[in-house]
Write a protein that holds these residues in place. Structure first.
Motif, PDB file in Angstrom:
ATOM      1  N   THR A 270       0.828  -1.205   0.000  1.00 53.33           N
ATOM      2  CA  THR A 270       0.000   0.000   0.000  1.00 53.33           C
ATOM      3  C   THR A 270       0.856   1.247   0.000  1.00 53.33           C
ATOM      4  OG1 THR A 270      -1.662  -1.202   1.262  1.00 53.33           O
ATOM      5  CG2 THR A 270      -1.861   1.192   1.226  1.00 53.33           C
ATOM      6  N   LEU A 271       1.955   1.222   0.761  1.00 55.99           N
ATOM      7  CA  LEU A 271       2.871   2.352   0.856  1.00 55.99           C
ATOM      8  C   LEU A 271       4.275   1.907   0.467  1.00 55.99           C
ATOM      9  CD1 LEU A 271       1.764   3.698   4.380  1.00 55.99           C
ATOM     10  CD2 LEU A 271       1.110   4.643   2.154  1.00 55.99           C
TER      11      LEU A 271
ATOM     12  N   SER B 183       4.555   6.831   5.328  1.00 55.61           N
ATOM     13  CA  SER B 183       3.864   6.546   6.576  1.00 55.61           C
ATOM     14  C   SER B 183       2.367   6.693   6.383  1.00 55.61           C
ATOM     15  CB  SER B 183       4.322   7.508   7.676  1.00 55.61           C
ATOM     16  OG  SER B 183       5.692   7.362   7.950  1.00 55.61           O
ATOM     17  N   GLN B 184       1.604   6.006   7.236  1.00 53.20           N
ATOM     18  CA  GLN B 184       0.157   6.144   7.184  1.00 53.20           C
ATOM     19  C   GLN B 184      -0.242   7.562   7.557  1.00 53.20           C
ATOM     20  OE1 GLN B 184      -0.165   2.986  10.267  1.00 53.20           O
ATOM     21  NE2 GLN B 184      -1.649   4.323  11.270  1.00 53.20           N
ATOM     22  N   ALA B 185      -1.401   7.985   7.088  1.00 55.79           N
ATOM     23  CA  ALA B 185      -1.823   9.383   7.232  1.00 55.79           C
ATOM     24  C   ALA B 185      -2.023   9.801   8.677  1.00 55.79           C
ATOM     25  CB  ALA B 185      -3.107   9.610   6.439  1.00 55.79           C
TER      26      ALA B 185
ATOM     27  N   LYS C 237      10.664   7.707   9.724  1.00 51.73           N
ATOM     28  CA  LYS C 237      10.763   7.321   8.315  1.00 51.73           C
ATOM     29  C   LYS C 237      11.281   8.469   7.460  1.00 51.73           C
ATOM     30  CE  LYS C 237       7.743   3.395   7.815  1.00 51.73           C
ATOM     31  NZ  LYS C 237       6.883   2.701   6.861  1.00 51.73           N
ATOM     32  N   LYS C 238      10.867   9.675   7.791  1.00 54.17           N
ATOM     33  CA  LYS C 238      11.359  10.846   7.062  1.00 54.17           C
ATOM     34  C   LYS C 238      12.862  11.007   7.289  1.00 54.17           C
ATOM     35  CE  LYS C 238      10.387  15.794   6.409  1.00 54.17           C
ATOM     36  NZ  LYS C 238      11.746  16.304   6.656  1.00 54.17           N
ATOM     37  N   ARG C 239      13.271  10.861   8.548  1.00 52.55           N
ATOM     38  CA  ARG C 239      14.700  10.976   8.867  1.00 52.55           C
ATOM     39  C   ARG C 239      15.522   9.873   8.190  1.00 52.55           C
ATOM     40  NH1 ARG C 239      15.823  14.083  13.541  1.00 52.55           N
ATOM     41  NH2 ARG C 239      14.468  15.927  13.426  1.00 52.55           N
TER      42      ARG C 239
END
Length: 248
Positions: free
Chosen positions: A45-46, A51-53, A92-94
């Motif tokens: 899905t991702l 990351s999930q919303a 996850k962004k990092r």
């Protein structure tokens, strides 16, 4: 009493019976049996660094649970689970940014990966926990049969599940009834934290034994919380997870 006239419930019961047959066949075949080949490619899905919303909404009214207060459920959902959802997005962004930094030492990157592991476990286990709340605590005949076939009796399963939970009282951890896709066994598992779970295991019923799950309502009386949990198990969710095994 379970309303067997409800079409959705009848479908779920049929799926659970099918899952029972799958589990029984797998047990008879043994762990050496090769898994079936995929008939179509997996479609996540991702992507890996997405990351999930946001937090998954509760599927029940927290004001209507039997013996668990709305206050503790909302606090648990918003602060503990919701906090992990937000933290996982940050991590996850990092990770995505750090991967592009060729000068970053691997051990520094792995500090982020450790947090990634912890937060992922927290999100997944919390979502299973909340999804298997909101019911009347009465397991249907198909679910009872699947569990009884694995443990010798439904009561044997419940006795062990409760004992594991009681042993975690006053500390932290999880109790999970899970199906191990490698050993092909239905077992209860003790988890000390979010990061160390049994390999190749699909959670079917999850109980959060961190103190934040019950201290506000019960103080140190973990046994009363365990009783309340059993009164509110949403066995339809367990049946749905069992049915997913038959579909797989």
């Amino acid at each position: 009493m379970t309303d067997h006239t409800d079409p959705q419930r009848r479908t779920m019961l049929r799926n659970t019976v099918a899952a029972a047959a799958v589990l029984g066949s797998a047990h008879a075949a043994g762990a050496a049996t090769a898994p079936p080949a995929l008939d179509k490619p997996l479609k996540p899905t991702l992507t890996a660094f997405e990351s999930q919303a946001g937090p998954k909404p509760l599927a029940f009214d927290p004001a209507k649970l039997n013996g668990l207060s709305e206050k503790i459920i909302r606090s648990h959902w918003e602060n503990n689970y919701g906090g992990s959802v937000k933290a996982l997005a940050v991590i996850k962004k990092r990770l995505s940014e750090a991967l592009a930094d060729k000068d970053l030492p691997p051990y520094v990157y792995n500090d982020l990966k450790r947090e990634h592991l912890l937060r992922t476990g927290s999100v997944v286990l919390h979502e299973h926990y909340f999804d298997n709340l909101g019911g009347n605590g009465q397991a249907g005949a198909p679910e009872r049969k699947v569990i009884a076939d694995a443990f010798g009796s439904f009561d044997t399963w419940e006795t062990e599940f409760r004992r594991i939970a009681a042993g975690l009282g006053g500390g932290s951890g999880w109790v999970v009834l899970g199906y191990n896709t490698y050993t092909r066994q239905l077992e209860n598992y003790w988890l000390a934290d979010h990061a160390h779970g049994p390999a190749a295991t699909l959670p079917l019923l999850v109980l959060d034994m961190y103190e934040h799950s019950y201290q506000m309502d019960f103080g140190a009386a973990a046994a009363k919380y365990i009783d309340a949990f059993f009164k509110n198990i949403q066995w339809e969710a367990v049946a749905s997870r069992l049915a997913s095994l038959s579909r797989a």
